[in-house]
Design an enzyme around this catalytic site. Structure first.
Site, mmCIF file in Angstrom:
data_model
loop_
_atom_site.group_PDB
_atom_site.id
_atom_site.type_symbol
_atom_site.label_atom_id
_atom_site.label_comp_id
_atom_site.label_asym_id
_atom_site.label_seq_id
_atom_site.Cartn_x
_atom_site.Cartn_y
_atom_site.Cartn_z
ATOM 1 N N GLY A 254 0.819 -1.212 0.000
ATOM 2 C CA GLY A 254 0.000 0.000 0.000
ATOM 3 C C GLY A 254 0.849 1.256 0.000
ATOM 4 O O GLY A 254 0.692 2.129 -0.850
ATOM 5 N N MET A 256 4.652 3.210 2.108
ATOM 6 C CA MET A 256 5.845 3.002 2.922
ATOM 7 C C MET A 256 6.240 4.275 3.639
ATOM 8 O O MET A 256 6.326 5.342 3.037
ATOM 9 C CB MET A 256 6.982 2.499 2.014
ATOM 10 C CG MET A 256 8.273 2.242 2.723
ATOM 11 S SD MET A 256 8.076 0.922 3.972
ATOM 12 C CE MET A 256 9.273 1.495 5.178
ATOM 13 N N GLU A 257 6.555 4.110 4.926
ATOM 14 C CA GLU A 257 6.753 5.244 5.825
ATOM 15 C C GLU A 257 8.165 5.809 5.854
ATOM 16 O O GLU A 257 8.573 6.391 6.870
ATOM 17 C CB GLU A 257 6.351 4.810 7.241
ATOM 18 C CG GLU A 257 7.304 3.784 7.923
ATOM 19 C CD GLU A 257 6.903 2.333 7.776
ATOM 20 O OE1 GLU A 257 6.168 1.999 6.828
ATOM 21 O OE2 GLU A 257 7.343 1.513 8.608
ATOM 22 N N ASN A 258 8.959 5.708 4.782
ATOM 23 C CA ASN A 258 10.320 6.248 4.771
ATOM 24 C C ASN A 258 10.365 7.634 5.416
ATOM 25 O O ASN A 258 9.530 8.479 5.151
ATOM 26 C CB ASN A 258 10.816 6.377 3.336
ATOM 27 C CG ASN A 258 10.483 5.159 2.521
ATOM 28 O OD1 ASN A 258 10.909 4.070 2.838
ATOM 29 N ND2 ASN A 258 9.667 5.352 1.485
ATOM 30 N N HIS A 290 -1.859 6.266 8.547
ATOM 31 C CA HIS A 290 -1.013 5.154 9.001
ATOM 32 C C HIS A 290 0.467 5.471 8.763
ATOM 33 O O HIS A 290 1.280 5.373 9.685
ATOM 34 C CB HIS A 290 -1.420 3.880 8.249
ATOM 35 C CG HIS A 290 -0.620 2.672 8.608
ATOM 36 N ND1 HIS A 290 -1.024 1.760 9.556
ATOM 37 C CD2 HIS A 290 0.586 2.222 8.160
ATOM 38 C CE1 HIS A 290 -0.113 0.799 9.666
ATOM 39 N NE2 HIS A 290 0.879 1.058 8.821
ATOM 40 N N GLU A 291 0.811 5.867 7.553
ATOM 41 C CA GLU A 291 2.224 6.119 7.250
ATOM 42 C C GLU A 291 2.724 7.322 8.043
ATOM 43 O O GLU A 291 3.845 7.326 8.547
ATOM 44 C CB GLU A 291 2.440 6.341 5.749
ATOM 45 C CG GLU A 291 1.917 5.220 4.851
ATOM 46 C CD GLU A 291 2.333 3.817 5.254
ATOM 47 O OE1 GLU A 291 3.418 3.655 5.844
ATOM 48 O OE2 GLU A 291 1.552 2.869 4.994
ATOM 49 N N HIS A 294 3.502 6.399 11.589
ATOM 50 C CA HIS A 294 4.747 5.639 11.723
ATOM 51 C C HIS A 294 5.926 6.551 12.090
ATOM 52 O O HIS A 294 6.948 6.069 12.591
ATOM 53 C CB HIS A 294 5.084 4.927 10.414
ATOM 54 C CG HIS A 294 4.590 3.520 10.305
ATOM 55 N ND1 HIS A 294 4.705 2.598 11.322
ATOM 56 C CD2 HIS A 294 4.002 2.851 9.265
ATOM 57 C CE1 HIS A 294 4.198 1.434 10.909
ATOM 58 N NE2 HIS A 294 3.759 1.564 9.685
HETATM 59 N N1 PHE Z 1 5.628 -0.660 6.383
HETATM 60 C C1 PHE Z 1 4.594 -0.502 5.398
HETATM 61 C C2 PHE Z 1 3.370 -0.099 6.186
HETATM 62 O O1 PHE Z 1 2.778 -0.757 6.910
HETATM 63 C C3 PHE Z 1 4.240 -1.700 4.638
HETATM 64 C C4 PHE Z 1 5.294 -2.189 3.682
HETATM 65 C C5 PHE Z 1 6.035 -3.285 4.001
HETATM 66 C C6 PHE Z 1 5.488 -1.559 2.492
HETATM 67 C C7 PHE Z 1 6.990 -3.765 3.150
HETATM 68 C C8 PHE Z 1 6.436 -2.031 1.629
HETATM 69 C C9 PHE Z 1 7.177 -3.147 1.938
HETATM 70 O O2 PHE Z 1 2.941 0.894 6.301
HETATM 71 ZN ZN ZN Z 2 2.647 0.145 8.700
#
Ligand code: PHE
Ligand code: ZN
Length: 850
Positions: A254, A256-258, A290-291, A294
């Site tokens: 979905g 990614m929280e970089n 959600h992101e 994080h």
């Molecule tokens: N960490 C991301 C999320 O939950 C999910 C994710 C995991 C995206 C692995 C890409 C690869 O918000």
């Molecule tokens: Zn997450």
């Protein structure tokens, strides 16, 4: 290439890395086939490590040069990376590697999507960018220099110097490599700003491909709402001057929280009334939240190792569901979360893929981004909050942020914080993290004198690797009603800690009626021997919105089971109760729409299997359809009014009230179509000025075996829009008759716009195939073969998406011998494929129980 004999990694084997990192500098010279990555890393011995081995992860890298303290060194290639002799003192590592982003179809590491460079590093993708200790407990500040001709060059943190052909970035917050990100491309931004509660101004951007600018406003508002909410509710402020979100078309998950540079699957950030349904809007809002959340639960406090994944994911899912509950309807959110949990997590926990919320071993961590880690993980946080109370929860979270900011933490750390903040012993609660399986809670009632007693017991069936289970602590929310419908005892939390326990409620002249597991206070299967009269009573009178809905669901379930097993007619009492509810204008439209729903066909399979029956997918399908027809008949007089009264006038707004009305109107339309043959639906299709109405009308028409013309018109209208075309692909499969499902999916793979390289498109077709229960499980077995064919084709390109989609087969043991044999043949065929990825190999082996 993946190694032939996969190795298993164990939680118990954790050891810290030999070195700490003070600073990382990376230079990227971008080129589709030959990107150069130069790294300069300052290492220093880790006083907490016993092992001095200098090992760096690396995968699919061409090493050009490696130096320690300026001198060229010899490196040794070992499994999964390289080793070198390194000083037992601080030193500088410098390496140059070459990678080929344009041929990276796995979408992990640095890859290209529509000519744009982007990265995905969680969980273990950074090792495909350069040699590095690619583990979350190694954290460092990053400097990044990007050299490329693309107009937009982005990385984490705050911007530094930039000029023609280059840009520099500095992220002052130390982070693990999985939070690294880089984006380069021809992008346009939707800008805004947010002022934090301490008065710092933060620049916000959503970056998209030219042409998508008009689909950013909603996501931006969701971002600002999330930032404000995290300040108000958790006291958490954003910590950089800039927050960027980038939309990418080719993405495995979905979003990614970089750190400071979230990367989103475009389906989870782009939204406009013309192209997105209300459900899409709500999903975009939840994923942006959600992101963003994080940033504190995941980034500022990260995980020590990947076994602790639920530390960040369970908590962050819990936080995003609180957010949605706050800004939309709490009751509706709770019900939809439970529907989702039962649809996705229960089958996982009750089948061959069952694993603890904190797993103890894995071969490929990507296979553990599961409903158990995420959704059950969130349920554990919710139970913890229920057990300690809201105030103590708040104190514990404050202590968590205080104590562990900057740490790579564990579940033990998390529970210790709650113990220290509340004085409560959580040893027994910790079992929820280590024991897999869904507990069954059985409730028996007795009334003697003036005392009602609830005898409650718990039992968790064996799961792979875990035959014996110890009793868990289970919070059971209970309220009592009088036979006249008044509540005589407000919700109380019973703490079930033993295998069997009794709870007494004295002082009742007449026998009160308990409402048990209110709000679905624990992720369990409740077994309560109560009759339909009691269910109907609770459906009419329960003060708990969840249990009221649940009573209706149970009535529907019971009606369906009797239709399937005994050829019974649709239950008249249930239909009557439904009619009463639909007349009740005091009930929120979204809530009434939920009441109109019924258990899914796979849920019924689970139940029948548990009760010792062999489920027949076609019979289940027919009963489900017959119940819908019966609802249409029973509600015939009401449907036109429900439809007309829930039309929304004026400009489109995706808010909860407007969306709730559209949901109810569309649910009414779908039933109405069974009576009028599609007149109202065709009319709605012709008039629709938003995707919610357009898609619901098309869906109703296809369901009625009509809509050919509209389907063609839809394709013509939307052929330029990938996300809308995903809906077009999926809908045809979901609305096909079971005997035609596989053929429809096969035909669509020949469509010029089908591409297996785009995970969204692949899922649009094969996700829909797997979810069309009776079609997927049609006796011909054609769908099994089709899916296996395509998984075998996709695996060499994209192991992650292939492995995830294998879970379509996870419930195979619930079916009859012929179907089991057919599925087993396909699973074994997949497993026998030469060079099968570690991801798919692990999933298929687990599903087979091999
Ligand atoms: N960490 C991301 C999320 O939950 C999910 C994710 C995991 C995206 C692995 C890409 C690869 O918000
Ligand atoms: Zn997450």
């Amino acid at each position: 290439m993946r190694d032939a004999a996969p190795t298993t990694i164990y939680l118990k084997d954790y050891t810290p890395f030999a070195y700490l990192i003070d600073e990382v500098s990376l230079t990227f010279r971008l080129d589709p086939e030959k990107t150069r990555v130069l790294s300069r890393i300052a290492f220093r011995p880790n006083p907490d490590a016993t092992d001095r081995r200098f090992f760096l992860h690396g995968e699919d890298l061409t090493l050009i040069s490696a130096k320690i303290d300026g001198k060229d060194i010899e490196t040794r290639t070992v499994d999964g990376g390289i080793e070198a002799d390194a000083p037992d003192a601080p030193f500088i590592w410098e390496a140059e590697v070459e990678i080929a982003p344009a041929s990276n179809t796995a979408l992990e590491g640095l890859y290209m999507s529509n000519g744009m460079y982007c990265t995905q590093c969680e969980a273990e993708g950074f090792r495909k960018i350069t040699y590095y200790p690619d583990r979350p407990d190694v954290m460092a500040p990053f400097h990044v220099r990007i050299e490329g001709t693309e107009p937009v060059l982005l990385s984490n943190g705050n911007p530094g110097t930039s000029g023609a052909g280059f840009a520099e970035w500095h992220d002052p917050w130390k982070k693990p490599a999985y939070l690294f990100a880089l984006v380069a491309g021809d992008l346009v931004n939707h800008p805004d700003t947010f002022t934090t509660k301490s008065g710092r101004k933060v620049d916000l951007n959503i970056w998209v491909r030219p042409g998508d600018e008009g689909k950013c406003a909603f996501g931006m508002q969701a971002l600002k709402d999330s930032m404000k909410w995290d300040e108000d509710v958790y006291g958490r402020e954003y910590d950089l001057d800039l927050f960027n979100i980038v939309a990418v078309d080719d993405f495995n998950m979905g979003a990614m929280e970089n750190k400071g540079l979230n990367i989103f699957n475009s389906s989870c950030v782009l939204a406009s009334p013309e192209t997105s349904t209300d459900a899409n809007f709500e999903r975009v809002e939840a994923i942006i939240a959600h992101e963003y959340f994080h940033n504190w639960t995941g980034n500022r406090i990260t995980c020590r190792d990947w076994f602790q994944l639920c530390l960040k994911e369970g908590l962050t899912v819990f936080r995003d569901s609180q957010f949605t509950a706050d800004i939309r309807s709490a009751e509706v959110k709770r019900i939809t979360d439970v529907i989702d949990l039962r649809a996705r997590q229960f089958p996982e926990d009750q089948g061959p893929l069952s694993h603890p919320v904190r797993p103890e071993s894995f071969q490929e961590i990507n296979n553990f981004y599961t409903a158990t880690v995420y959704e059950k993980g969130a349920e554990l946080i919710r139970m913890l909050k229920t057990l300690v109370g809201d105030d103590a929860y708040k104190r514990a979270l404050d202590l968590y942020f205080d104590r562990h900011d900057g740490d790579a933490a564990t579940i033990e750390d998390w529970l210790k914080v709650f113990e220290d903040a509340t004085g409560r012993d959580l040893t027994q609660f910790a079992r929820w993290y280590s024991q897999s399986g869904t507990p069954r809670v059985t409730v028996r009632e007795a009334f003697e004198g003036d005392t009602l007693t609830l005898h409650i017991s718990q039992m968790t069936p064996p799961t792979p690797g875990q035959d014996e289970k110890d009793p868990r602590v289970i919070p059971i929310a209970v309220g009592l009603l009088n036979p006249n419908g008044d509540e005589v005892m407000e919700t109380q939390i019973l703490e079930l800690t033993e295998a069997e326990q009794s709870f007494s409620f004295p002082g009742h002249a007449t026998r009160p009626i308990p409402s048990v597991l209110r709000g679905f206070s624990a992720p369990v299967v409740l077994e309560q021997d109560i009759d339909n009269a009691r269910r109907a009573f609770l459906l009419a009178h329960d003060t708990d919105a969840f249990n009221r809905w649940e009573s209706g669901r149970m009535l529907a379930r019971d009606a369906l089971l009797r239709m399937i097993l005994e050829d019974a007619a649709p239950d008249a009492a249930y239909l009557e109760a439904l009619t009463t509810l639909m007349r009740d204008e005091t009930l929120d439209p979204a809530y009434r729409a939920l009441m109109l729903g019924q258990p899914t066909q796979s849920e019924l399979v689970g139940l029948l299997h548990e009760q010792g029956h062999t489920p027949d997918p076609q019979a289940i399908h027919d009963a489900s359809e017959a119940l819908r027809d019966a609802k249409a008949q029973a509600l015939a007089d009401l449907l036109p009014g429900l439809y007309a009264n829930n039309q929304v006038d004026g400009p489109f707004s995706p808010d909860a009230d407007a969306a709730g009305k559209r949901t109810l109107a569309n649910a009414a339309l779908s039933l109405l179509t069974r009576l009028d043959g599609g007149t109202a639906a065709a009319n709605q299709y012709a008039m629709a000025d938003n995707m919610t109405l357009q898609l619901a009308a098309l869906s109703a028409l296809l369901d009625a075996g009509k809509g050919e013309e509209q389907l063609a018109a839809f394709e013509k209208q939307w052929s330029h829009d990938r996300l809308v075309m995903d809906k077009w692909f999926g809908l045809q499969i979901m609305q096909a008759a079971p005997k035609d499902t596989a053929a429809t999916a096969a035909r669509l793979t020949d469509h010029p716009d089908f591409s297996m390289k785009n995970p969204n498109r692949f899922r649009a077709v094969f996700g829909a195939l797997a979810m069309s229960h009776a079609g997927f499980h049609h006796e011909s077995g054609a769908a099994y073969t089709l899916l296996a064919d395509w998984l075998i084709r996709l695996d060499p390109l994209n192991p992650q998406t292939t492995a995830r989609m294998c879970s379509a087969f996870q419930t195979w043991r619930r079916y009859d011998a012929d179907r089991q044999a057919a599925i087993k043949t396909e699973l074994e065929r997949i497993l026998a494929t030469p060079n099968l990825s570690r991801d798919t190999n692990e999933m298929v082996s687990r599903i087979l129980g091999a």
